[in-house]
Design a protein around this motif. Structure first.
Motif, short mmCIF file in Angstrom:
data_model
loop_
_atom_site.label_atom_id
_atom_site.label_comp_id
_atom_site.label_asym_id
_atom_site.label_seq_id
_atom_site.Cartn_x
_atom_site.Cartn_y
_atom_site.Cartn_z
N LEU A 1 -2.30 12.34 0.98
CA LEU A 1 -3.39 11.82 0.15
C LEU A 1 -4.74 12.00 0.85
CD1 LEU A 1 -1.43 8.66 -1.05
CD2 LEU A 1 -1.79 10.77 -2.32
N ALA B 1 0.65 4.21 -2.82
CA ALA B 1 0.52 5.62 -2.46
C ALA B 1 1.65 6.44 -3.10
CB ALA B 1 0.55 5.77 -0.94
N HIS C 1 -9.60 0.20 -2.67
CA HIS C 1 -8.71 -0.82 -2.12
C HIS C 1 -8.91 -0.95 -0.60
CE1 HIS C 1 -5.31 -3.46 -1.72
NE2 HIS C 1 -4.65 -2.61 -0.97
N THR C 2 -9.07 0.18 0.08
CA THR C 2 -9.33 0.16 1.51
C THR C 2 -10.57 -0.68 1.82
OG1 THR C 2 -8.33 2.32 1.91
CG2 THR C 2 -9.99 1.59 3.49
N PHE D 1 -8.48 9.01 -5.53
CA PHE D 1 -8.65 8.91 -4.08
C PHE D 1 -9.80 7.97 -3.76
CE2 PHE D 1 -6.77 13.10 -2.19
CZ PHE D 1 -5.53 12.75 -2.67
N LEU E 1 -7.82 4.37 -3.99
CA LEU E 1 -7.40 4.27 -2.58
C LEU E 1 -8.54 3.81 -1.68
CD1 LEU E 1 -5.09 7.40 -2.23
CD2 LEU E 1 -4.53 5.08 -3.01
N ALA F 1 -2.97 2.84 2.70
CA ALA F 1 -3.76 3.12 1.51
C ALA F 1 -4.40 4.50 1.57
CB ALA F 1 -4.84 2.05 1.32
N GLU G 1 0.83 -1.21 0.00
CA GLU G 1 0.00 0.00 0.00
C GLU G 1 0.86 1.26 0.00
OE1 GLU G 1 -2.43 -3.25 0.56
OE2 GLU G 1 -0.72 -2.73 1.82
#
Length: 380
Positions: free
Chosen positions: A205, A55, A163-164, A156, A160, A183, A51
């Motif tokens: 991020l 990023a 995936h989270t 985002f 991100l 992440a 992760e």
């Protein structure tokens, strides 16, 4: 004899009742989950290596896209795509299929940014074949949209958060909280700040924006996210008996990210409205308004086509908000109209705020507080 049997029966019933009560107490009266005061980040770097790499890739991709802000500088679509698809794992592997299609190909954001780079732009209805260019320090396409924001802020949500959410779907392991943090860009030091001059390990991020929407009083989105990460880690360590606590933390993490995204869109709507309310805007002010507006579009766009079970906002509501932002589901955007026809277009931004307030149940006080960048205001 009958009295003896009755007494035996009574004794048996009492024993069974005691056993039943004992079993119930064992199942229902488990020790309360003990929450530590701090998060254990001992294995953070190794557990979240993948992760952290993703990023870093998004940061590199954004930095490449930003090169197009310089007048005359040309950015290639192939360079952008390489930063998106290369790596182990690659950023592309965690993005939704929908957003992957928006980024790549002849009409994708990479191509749009490359076509705009090196040129110049002035707000207005685009001439046939107009590809955009630099204006007031930013790079816009022919319709007045900023491809850089569609790439970064869109990912985002579409990469991100996507995936989270996949990580939070399980199986939940000791590595999961670390990976979720990485992440989202949450620093294991929990500084609640993206200020690199004040913190050796700042947030970045998504977490950078979560910090900005938190007044640092222990009751905001960042504090909620931190507490749920600590709770998730503790509940996973405590074992399967604490699955309900694990799921409470999972729900809290998801909601903190989604609500902060909506709050940030509201923040930028406030910013654009405040700028466009002025008279005799300079080129820099017009460009700053279009830039903040582009952030709104990017943040919203990234939530389209995420699984319905993992978000509160529906795709129909996403499309409704995008339509108010002059980015319809079909047809060309007319973003430039927020500059050229400000008086008639500006009220749409208030409608966006009202729509998001209804969806997420924000109070009137919160809507006002979303105007603030608390990290900057508190110099933290």
């Amino acid at each position: 004899m009958s009295r003896f049997l009755s007494a035996a029966r009574l004794s048996s019933l009492l024993m069974l009742s005691a056993l039943a009560i004992g079993c119930t107490k064992k199942d229902d009266d488990k020790p309360g989950l003990v929450l530590p005061a701090t998060y254990d980040s001992t294995t953070f770097e190794t557990a979240a290596a993948a992760e952290l790499a993703v990023a870093d890739q998004l940061t590199a991709l954004t930095n490449e896209a930003k090169k197009g802000r310089v007048p005359g500088a040309v950015v290639s679509a192939s360079a952008l795509e390489a930063l998106y698809i290369n790596g182990a794992p690659a950023l592309a592997t965690v993005a939704t299929a929908y957003y992957d299609g928006r980024l790549r190909g002849p009409a994708g954001y990479f191509t749009q940014l490359a076509a705009a780079s090196g040129g110049t732009y002035a707000p207005g209805a685009p001439a046939a074949g107009a590809t955009g260019g630099t204006f007031g320090g930013y790079l816009f396409d022919g319709n007045g949209l900023e491809p850089e924001q569609l790439i970064e802020k869109g990912l985002f949500g579409a990469a991100l958060y996507h995936h989270t959410s996949a990580l939070l779907n399980g199986p939940l392991t000791a590595a999961t909280p670390h990976r979720v943090m990485a992440a989202l860009g949450v620093s294991p030091a929990f500084p609640s700040s993206g200020n690199a001059t004040k913190h050796a390990r700042p947030d970045r991020l998504v977490a950078n924006y979560i910090a900005r929407r938190d007044r640092n009083d222990g009751a905001g989105f960042y504090s909620s996210l931190k507490n749920d990460l600590i709770k998730l880690q503790a509940a996973i360590k405590a074992g399967d008996a604490y699955q309900s606590e694990q799921q409470q933390a999972v729900t809290g993490i998801r909601l903190a990210v989604e609500k902060t995204t909506a709050a940030t869109v509201i923040h930028y709507c406030h910013t654009v409205m405040a700028t466009l309310s002025r008279t005799n805007l300079t080129e820099a002010q017009q460009a700053a308004a279009l830039h903040a507006y582009g952030e709104c579009v990017g943040f919203v766009q990234g939530w389209r086509n995420l699984p319905a079970s993992e978000k509160r906002i529906t795709d129909a509501q996403v499309d409704e908000v995008l339509a108010l932002l002059n980015v319809p589901a079909t047809g060309a955007p007319t973003s430039y109209r927020f500059i050229t026809e400000s008086a008639t277009e500006r009220p749409k931004l208030q409608q966006v705020i009202s729509r998001l307030q209804t969806i997420y149940g924000f109070s009137a006080t919160q809507i006002e507080e979303f105007r603030r960048n608390w990290v900057a205001d508190q110099d933290r």
